[in-house]
Design a protein around this motif. Structure first.
Motif, short mmCIF file in Angstrom:
data_model
loop_
_atom_site.label_atom_id
_atom_site.label_comp_id
_atom_site.label_asym_id
_atom_site.label_seq_id
_atom_site.Cartn_x
_atom_site.Cartn_y
_atom_site.Cartn_z
N VAL A 71 0.83 -1.22 0.00
CA VAL A 71 0.00 0.00 0.00
C VAL A 71 0.86 1.26 0.00
N ILE A 72 2.15 1.10 -0.25
CA ILE A 72 3.08 2.21 -0.10
C ILE A 72 2.82 3.34 -1.09
N SER A 73 2.35 3.03 -2.29
CA SER A 73 2.07 4.07 -3.28
C SER A 73 0.95 5.00 -2.80
N ASN A 74 -0.08 4.41 -2.19
CA ASN A 74 -1.16 5.24 -1.64
C ASN A 74 -0.66 6.09 -0.47
N TYR A 75 0.27 5.55 0.30
CA TYR A 75 0.87 6.32 1.39
C TYR A 75 1.59 7.55 0.85
N PHE A 76 2.37 7.38 -0.20
CA PHE A 76 3.08 8.51 -0.80
C PHE A 76 2.10 9.57 -1.31
N ARG A 125 7.44 10.25 -7.70
CA ARG A 125 7.24 8.81 -7.46
C ARG A 125 8.41 8.01 -8.03
N GLY A 126 8.91 8.43 -9.18
CA GLY A 126 10.06 7.78 -9.76
C GLY A 126 11.31 7.98 -8.92
N LEU A 127 11.49 9.19 -8.40
CA LEU A 127 12.67 9.48 -7.57
C LEU A 127 12.69 8.67 -6.28
N ILE A 128 11.50 8.44 -5.71
CA ILE A 128 11.41 7.69 -4.45
C ILE A 128 11.96 6.27 -4.61
N GLU A 129 11.91 5.77 -5.82
CA GLU A 129 12.39 4.41 -6.03
C GLU A 129 13.90 4.26 -5.83
N VAL A 150 5.35 0.08 -10.10
CA VAL A 150 5.33 1.50 -9.73
C VAL A 150 4.27 2.27 -10.50
N TYR A 151 4.29 2.15 -11.83
CA TYR A 151 3.43 3.01 -12.65
C TYR A 151 2.09 2.37 -13.01
N GLY A 152 1.97 1.05 -12.86
CA GLY A 152 0.68 0.41 -13.07
C GLY A 152 -0.37 0.93 -12.11
N PRO A 153 -0.15 0.79 -10.79
CA PRO A 153 -1.10 1.35 -9.83
C PRO A 153 -1.18 2.88 -9.90
N TRP A 154 -0.08 3.52 -10.32
CA TRP A 154 -0.09 4.99 -10.36
C TRP A 154 -1.08 5.53 -11.39
N TYR A 181 13.38 6.20 -12.55
CA TYR A 181 13.69 7.61 -12.81
C TYR A 181 13.28 8.01 -14.22
N LEU A 182 13.66 7.18 -15.20
CA LEU A 182 13.30 7.48 -16.59
C LEU A 182 11.79 7.43 -16.79
N GLY A 183 11.14 6.51 -16.08
CA GLY A 183 9.68 6.41 -16.19
C GLY A 183 8.98 7.68 -15.75
N GLY A 184 9.47 8.28 -14.66
CA GLY A 184 8.88 9.54 -14.19
C GLY A 184 9.05 10.66 -15.20
N ILE A 185 10.21 10.69 -15.85
CA ILE A 185 10.47 11.71 -16.88
C ILE A 185 9.57 11.47 -18.09
#
Length: 414
Positions: free
Chosen positions: A32-37, A48-52, A233-237, A368-372
């Motif tokens: 559930v960490i993505s919802n926490y962020f 979100r990418g940087l947090i990884e 990371v990006y599926g739930p996002w 990181y690249l995914g966030g960009i």
């Protein structure tokens, strides 16, 4: 003799409890960490990418950390891993620190989880005495973990729906409960160590095993690093950021996916025994390509407004995430494949650790690249890139020899 049989029975029971409670604890924290962020810090896709980076860096360091603990048995290292996980998550449970401080405790918690990953597989396989049933046994381990992942998701759904769990409250009870469960796991490892006459100790030296026999295994783990990071990371996002879905919705999806997995994962173990690794690697590769292509098209429609955020498009997005959850559980194929080609059985744990490090180096870069990519061009291009890279998995499947996994690469029994 009867005492020996009784001890074996207790060892198996304790290990099953460890597998079950670890899955429950992670389901109440990591899942559930993505919802926490999002809820506690309202982060962007780029953040979100940087947090990884602090979350995945331990995966790069784990081979060096485990090597530094070479005097300890695998069970002792597992106990240290549980303590680190507890310290990290219980701190976030009782406090909402500034963003940068939060990242420190995310790192500590993640360090514990990543230390446990290769050690868990090493301990699990050490307790399997019959090589001919390894697929079945590994399937049972995964199936049991899946059952308790379902239980965790049910608790998440109920807890957030009734308001007991919240990421905006002073105390995040879901994290506190997770820490308590991991504390029980720590105690169980202590009990397991007492029951095992000979300590489980694998080769923990920093040993970059670049044998030619392992080259396809390393390609598989690198590709898994790409696939895992993008979808986890990006599926739930996509649901959280584009569709404003909360933890209870994701919990329902996890419940459905995990429920199916209760039957699916043990079946994968049986399929490995029946059909061999090569065919399962083909199925694994094709499943990832399908998931990424469909999810890329859906996320493009959601982000541009061309697709409705309710009805059939939303249902399809849910189904893709459920299917992906099943696909990611096929990771045990890689572990069993490594065992099948291991030149020496002592190579398994250091090779798993090195593979984990390679996986996470790629994960950090991809996050990181995914966030960009998300910020500049849109979320769909992340998934299209992953689909194209998954063609590498098909290539590896075509090259893998379909030997019986109960034998090593040169045909000698392990």
């Amino acid at each position: 003799m009867f005492k020996k049989l009784e001890n074996v029975s207790r060892v198996q029971l304790i290990y099953y409890l460890i597998i079950a409670l670890t899955a429950l604890g992670l389901g109440l924290s990591n899942d559930v960490i993505s919802n926490y962020f999002k809820d506690a810090y309202n982060i962007t896709a780029y953040q979100r990418g940087l947090i990884e980076f602090p979350r995945e860096l331990p995966g790069v360091l784990v081979i060096f950390i485990i090597a530094s603990l070479s005097l300890f048995s695998d069970i002792r290292i597992a106990m240290v891993a549980q303590l680190l996980s507890i310290i990290g998550i219980i701190t976030l449970g009782f406090f909402t620190p500034p963003f940068t401080i939060m990242l420190v405790f995310i790192f500590i918690n993640s360090l514990g989880m990543h230390m446990f990953m290769p050690i868990k597989d090493s301990i699990g396989m050490s307790l399997i005495k019959d090589d001919d049933s390894i697929g079945k046994k590994m399937g049972q381990y995964k199936g049991l973990a899946t059952i308790f992942t379902v239980l965790a998701s049910i608790l998440v759904f109920i807890g957030f729906r009734v308001g007991f769990f919240s990421f905006t409250s002073n105390i995040k009870w879901i994290f506190v409960i997770s820490a308590c469960i991991l504390g029980i796991v720590f105690i169980l490892f202590f009990a397991l160590e007492k029951l095992i006459e000979k300590p489980i100790k694998s080769n923990k030296k920093i040993n970059f095993v670049f044998r030619k026999e392992y080259k396809y295994y390393y390609i598989l783990v690198v590709m898994w690093g790409v696939q895992k990071q993008i979808m986890i990371v990006y599926g739930p996002w996509v649901l959280i950021d584009l569709l404003n879905k909360r933890a209870d919705t994701l919990a329902i999806l996890s419940i459905i996916g995990s429920f199916v997995g209760v039957f699916f994962i043990p079946a994968v173990g049986r399929w490995i025994d029946k059909f061999g690794i090569k065919k399962l690697l083909y199925a694994d590769a094709l499943s990832f390509i399908l998931v990424y292509l469909v999810y890329g098209l859906l996320s493009a429609g959601f982000s541009t407004g061309k697709l409705s955020t309710i009805g059939i498009p939303l249902f399809l997005a849910y189904m893709v995430l459920i299917f992906d959850k099943m696909s990611t559980q096929m990771g045990m194929i890689r572990t069993i494949y490594l065992r099948s080609i291991a030149v020496k059985s002592s190579d398994i744990t250091p090779t798993l650790s090195l593979g984990l490090s390679l996986d996470h180096i790629v994960s950090i870069i991809c996050a990181y690249l995914g966030g960009i990519i998300w910020s500049l061009w849109g979320p769909q291009y992340i998934f299209f890139l992953a689909a194209s890279l998954s063609l590498v998995n098909l290539y590896v499947a075509s090259k893998v020899k379909d030997d019986k996994f109960s034998k090593i690469g040169n045909g000698v029994q392990i």
